[in-house]
Design an enzyme around this catalytic site. Structure first.
Site, PDB file in Angstrom:
ATOM      1  N   CYS A  56       0.842  -1.215   0.000  1.00 62.57           N
ATOM      2  CA  CYS A  56       0.000   0.000   0.000  1.00 62.57           C
ATOM      3  C   CYS A  56       0.867   1.251   0.000  1.00 62.57           C
ATOM      4  O   CYS A  56       0.569   2.235  -0.685  1.00 62.57           O
ATOM      5  CB  CYS A  56      -0.909   0.028   1.229  1.00 62.57           C
ATOM      6  N   ARG A 139      -7.793  -4.470  -3.244  1.00 61.42           N
ATOM      7  CA  ARG A 139      -7.322  -3.296  -4.016  1.00 61.42           C
ATOM      8  C   ARG A 139      -8.290  -3.080  -5.189  1.00 61.42           C
ATOM      9  O   ARG A 139      -8.114  -3.653  -6.261  1.00 61.42           O
ATOM     10  CB  ARG A 139      -5.892  -3.529  -4.532  1.00 61.42           C
TER      11      ARG A 139
HETATM   12  C1  BEZ Z   1       0.651  -4.642   1.869  1.00 55.41           C
HETATM   13  O1  BEZ Z   1       1.843  -4.818   1.908  1.00 55.41           O
HETATM   14  O2  BEZ Z   1       0.153  -3.571   1.538  1.00 55.41           O
HETATM   15  C2  BEZ Z   1      -0.269  -5.781   2.217  1.00 55.41           C
HETATM   16  C3  BEZ Z   1       0.124  -7.069   1.863  1.00 55.41           C
HETATM   17  C4  BEZ Z   1      -0.701  -8.122   2.183  1.00 55.41           C
HETATM   18  C5  BEZ Z   1      -1.895  -7.892   2.855  1.00 55.41           C
HETATM   19  C6  BEZ Z   1      -2.281  -6.600   3.173  1.00 55.41           C
HETATM   20  C7  BEZ Z   1      -1.458  -5.536   2.844  1.00 55.41           C
END
Ligand code: BEZ
Length: 240
Positions: A56, A139
């Site tokens: 993110c 997402r």
């Molecule tokens: C992230 O790194 O943004 C992420 C990865 C896996 C699950 C939720 C967030």
């Protein structure tokens, strides 16, 4: 509330061609009334799973860096996650002060990030997909046009960072379709030939096949393309 009702709320999936569901929300840039506040503009409403997570963070840095580019295409960005306002503020401050990624640093996120701790907005937009996570938004990317209609939707799983070239390409392609009444073929980019709508009658089909040196190139009666100069296109869709 009945379990069935809760499940229905969570799995409500707005579709292409629907009006963007309306909501009021608190964001890192003040309160918003969506989509009314964005009338006359394209909006990319996107969700991400959580603040202070690496994928993110990389995505926010990319979106913030590209905000002006989207702005030049008359498009505003609005983010959302199921976190509170103070978490959002702390995360955005950390990104600006500490994070460097692929040549980006001191990145300030100036577009609104919605707090949605109650999941009210996430549920309305089908951003909670329980097979992936019951508590974090996937997402999602919603392309909403200047009339407040949903024009395209892309979903990615939690582990997969989005491709921002594709998000921008999709926006410009839809604006091109609207402005020039054409469609865009596979892997289209500005400057490539565009597709004109298939012949709607036998007469037009014949005419298209007969014309050997007009502006159309027809592989067959239903498959005709024409040139659309990049300069003309960009002048039209980036004029705002
Ligand atoms: C992230 O790194 O943004 C992420 C990865 C896996 C699950 C939720 C967030």
């Amino acid at each position: 509330m009945e379990t069935v009702q809760v499940q229905e709320q969570i799995t409500a999936m707005p579709r292409i061609g629907d009006k963007a569901p309306a909501f009021k929300a608190v964001t890192t840039q003040g309160n918003i009334n969506f989509p009314a506040d964005y009338k006359g503009k394209w909006v990319i409403l996107f969700s991400h799973p959580a603040d202070f997570t690496p994928v993110c963070t990389s995505e926010f840095m990319r979106f913030a860096t590209l905000e002006n580019k989207f702005g030049n295409a008359n498009c505003k960005l609005v983010g959302l996650s199921i976190d509170g306002l103070y978490s959002h503020i702390a995360w955005l401050r950390t990104i600006k002060d500490k994070i460097e990624f692929k040549g980006m640093k001191n990145v300030e996120v100036k577009f609104p990030l919605i707090e949605d701790i109650t999941m009210e907005v996430a549920k309305k937009y089908g951003m909670i997909q329980p097979g992936e996570s019951k508590t974090q938004a996937v997402r999602a990317v919603f392309f909403i046009d200047p009339k407040g209609m949903i024009r395209a939707i892309i979903y990615y799983p939690l582990s997969l960072g989005r491709n921002f070239d594709e998000i921008y390409r999709a926006l410009i392609a839809m604006q091109t379709s609207d402005a020039f009444k054409v469609a865009t073929p596979a892997d289209w980019n500005p400057g490539d030939d565009v597709i004109i709508s298939p012949a709607g009658s036998c007469g037009v089909a014949e005419e298209r096949m007969d014309k050997k040196d007009g502006e159309l190139q027809c592989g067959d009666w239903f498959f005709c393309t024409k040139k659309l100069a990049k300069e003309e296109l960009l002048h039209t869709v980036l004029k705002n």
